[in-house]
Design a protein around this motif. Structure first.
Motif, PDB file in Angstrom:
ATOM      1  N   GLU A   1       0.824  -1.201   0.000  1.00 55.58           N
ATOM      2  CA  GLU A   1       0.000   0.000   0.000  1.00 55.58           C
ATOM      3  C   GLU A   1       0.865   1.261   0.000  1.00 55.58           C
ATOM      4  O   GLU A   1       0.555   2.267  -0.621  1.00 55.58           O
ATOM      5  N   LEU A   2       1.972   1.168   0.762  1.00 51.58           N
ATOM      6  CA  LEU A   2       2.768   2.368   1.046  1.00 51.58           C
ATOM      7  C   LEU A   2       4.188   1.929   1.365  1.00 51.58           C
ATOM      8  O   LEU A   2       4.399   0.847   1.905  1.00 51.58           O
ATOM      9  N   LEU A   3       5.158   2.766   1.037  1.00 54.02           N
ATOM     10  CA  LEU A   3       6.539   2.496   1.436  1.00 54.02           C
ATOM     11  C   LEU A   3       7.050   3.641   2.270  1.00 54.02           C
ATOM     12  O   LEU A   3       6.600   4.778   2.109  1.00 54.02           O
ATOM     13  N   GLU A   4       7.974   3.322   3.163  1.00 53.02           N
ATOM     14  CA  GLU A   4       8.571   4.368   3.984  1.00 53.02           C
ATOM     15  C   GLU A   4      10.076   4.152   3.995  1.00 53.02           C
ATOM     16  O   GLU A   4      10.552   3.069   4.322  1.00 53.02           O
ATOM     17  N   TYR A   5      10.806   5.202   3.621  1.00 49.73           N
ATOM     18  CA  TYR A   5      12.264   5.111   3.566  1.00 49.73           C
ATOM     19  C   TYR A   5      12.880   5.870   4.726  1.00 49.73           C
ATOM     20  O   TYR A   5      12.436   6.967   5.060  1.00 49.73           O
ATOM     21  N   GLU A   6      13.915   5.262   5.324  1.00 52.71           N
ATOM     22  CA  GLU A   6      14.695   6.008   6.302  1.00 52.71           C
ATOM     23  C   GLU A   6      16.169   5.871   5.949  1.00 52.71           C
ATOM     24  O   GLU A   6      16.564   4.986   5.181  1.00 52.71           O
ATOM     25  N   SER A   7      16.981   6.741   6.515  1.00 54.92           N
ATOM     26  CA  SER A   7      18.375   6.777   6.124  1.00 54.92           C
ATOM     27  C   SER A   7      19.261   7.199   7.278  1.00 54.92           C
ATOM     28  O   SER A   7      18.821   7.902   8.190  1.00 54.92           O
ATOM     29  N   TYR A   8      20.499   6.768   7.218  1.00 52.05           N
ATOM     30  CA  TYR A   8      21.565   7.314   8.067  1.00 52.05           C
ATOM     31  C   TYR A   8      22.114   8.465   7.233  1.00 52.05           C
ATOM     32  O   TYR A   8      23.043   8.301   6.446  1.00 52.05           O
ATOM     33  N   GLU A   9      21.472   9.641   7.391  1.00 55.04           N
ATOM     34  CA  GLU A   9      21.617  10.683   6.374  1.00 55.04           C
ATOM     35  C   GLU A   9      23.050  11.179   6.179  1.00 55.04           C
ATOM     36  O   GLU A   9      23.508  11.355   5.047  1.00 55.04           O
ATOM     37  N   SER A  10      23.762  11.420   7.298  1.00 52.65           N
ATOM     38  CA  SER A  10      25.113  11.981   7.142  1.00 52.65           C
ATOM     39  C   SER A  10      26.005  11.014   6.368  1.00 52.65           C
ATOM     40  O   SER A  10      26.799  11.416   5.514  1.00 52.65           O
ATOM     41  N   MET A  11      25.845   9.715   6.632  1.00 54.21           N
ATOM     42  CA  MET A  11      26.661   8.737   5.915  1.00 54.21           C
ATOM     43  C   MET A  11      26.154   8.527   4.487  1.00 54.21           C
ATOM     44  O   MET A  11      26.928   8.398   3.539  1.00 54.21           O
ATOM     45  N   ALA A  12      24.832   8.504   4.323  1.00 61.82           N
ATOM     46  CA  ALA A  12      24.255   8.276   2.993  1.00 61.82           C
ATOM     47  C   ALA A  12      24.771   9.320   1.995  1.00 61.82           C
ATOM     48  O   ALA A  12      25.156   8.989   0.874  1.00 61.82           O
TER      49      ALA A  12
END
Lengths: 81, 140
Positions: free
Chosen positions: B43-54
């Motif tokens: 139905e839906l996706l949710e993305y998360e990240s280790y932003e500084s490293m990404a």
């Protein structure tokens, strides 16, 4: 020495928090972080072979020796894209 | 240019950033959220990240692609947060002198991004289950 550990995705769900400070003996490696946390959270060890380590936002081998103030992240398999 | 954004990706803006007078080709990859995963409805996706490293890892793979295929311009934009089915979750645009380099560089970038960049996708299934992609661990 004190280090900061960051958790994401499935690892964060297992540990129950997104960051934690750990006190480890001087000379400890990244692998020690996983072993130490695994003692409190045995389910983490199921991921032992698929977790990668990052030290200060860069992938690093498990045998990397840590320093005071390092930021260590346990990186489960990525799924971006 | 690498970016992590929490709102709809502006695809045309990404493409316009890679234009270069010395380029004879622009190649664009758009990754979109699909409504099934291994036969189950999503139905839906949710993305998360280790932003500084990404961002650091994204810069690194962009540098490598630039050097290898002599790319003129590169834009990599990844969406974070909740993304509805059918929307773009990632856009990669590259320009190069010739189309072969553009195609190959673009392919390299999306393949490396999926393997190396610390971003994770959570799938909300139509049956109510919520799971991290690639894990067998149900969390809701």
């Amino acid at each position: 020495m004190k280090i900061q550990v960051c958790f994401f995705s499935v690892v964060r769900d297992i540990v129950g928090t997104d960051a934690r400070q750990l006190s480890l003996p001087d000379g400890s490696t990244a692998a020690v972080v996983l072993e130490t946390l695994g003692a409190d959270h045995p389910r983490l060890l199921e991921w032992k072979h698929s977790i990668r380590f990052a030290v200060n936002q860069t992938y690093a081998p498990a045998e990397t020796v840590l320093n005071e103030g390092d930021e260590v992240a346990l990186i489960p398999p990525t799924s971006g894209g | 240019m690498v970016e992590l954004v929490r709102t709809e990706i502006d695809i045309l803006s990404a493409v316009s950033k890679v234009g270069d007078p010395s380029a004879g080709a622009i190649d664009v990859f758009i990754g979109t959220t699909r409504n099934t995963h291994k036969g189950r409805g999503v139905e839906l996706l949710e993305y998360e990240s280790y932003e500084s490293m990404a961002l650091k890892v994204m810069e690194k793979i962009v540098d490598e692609a630039r050097r290898t295929w002599n790319l003129k311009g590169v834009a990599v934009v990844h969406r974070l947060g909740k993304v509805r089915v059918g929307e773009a979750s990632v856009v990669i645009a590259v320009s190069a002198m010739h189309r072969a380099e553009a195609f190959e560089g673009c392919r390299f970038l999306i393949d490396q991004l999926k393997k190396e960049v610390p971003i994770w996708k959570k799938e909300y299934f139509t049956d109510g289950h919520v799971e991290w992609s690639g894990s067998d661990v149900a969390i809701g």
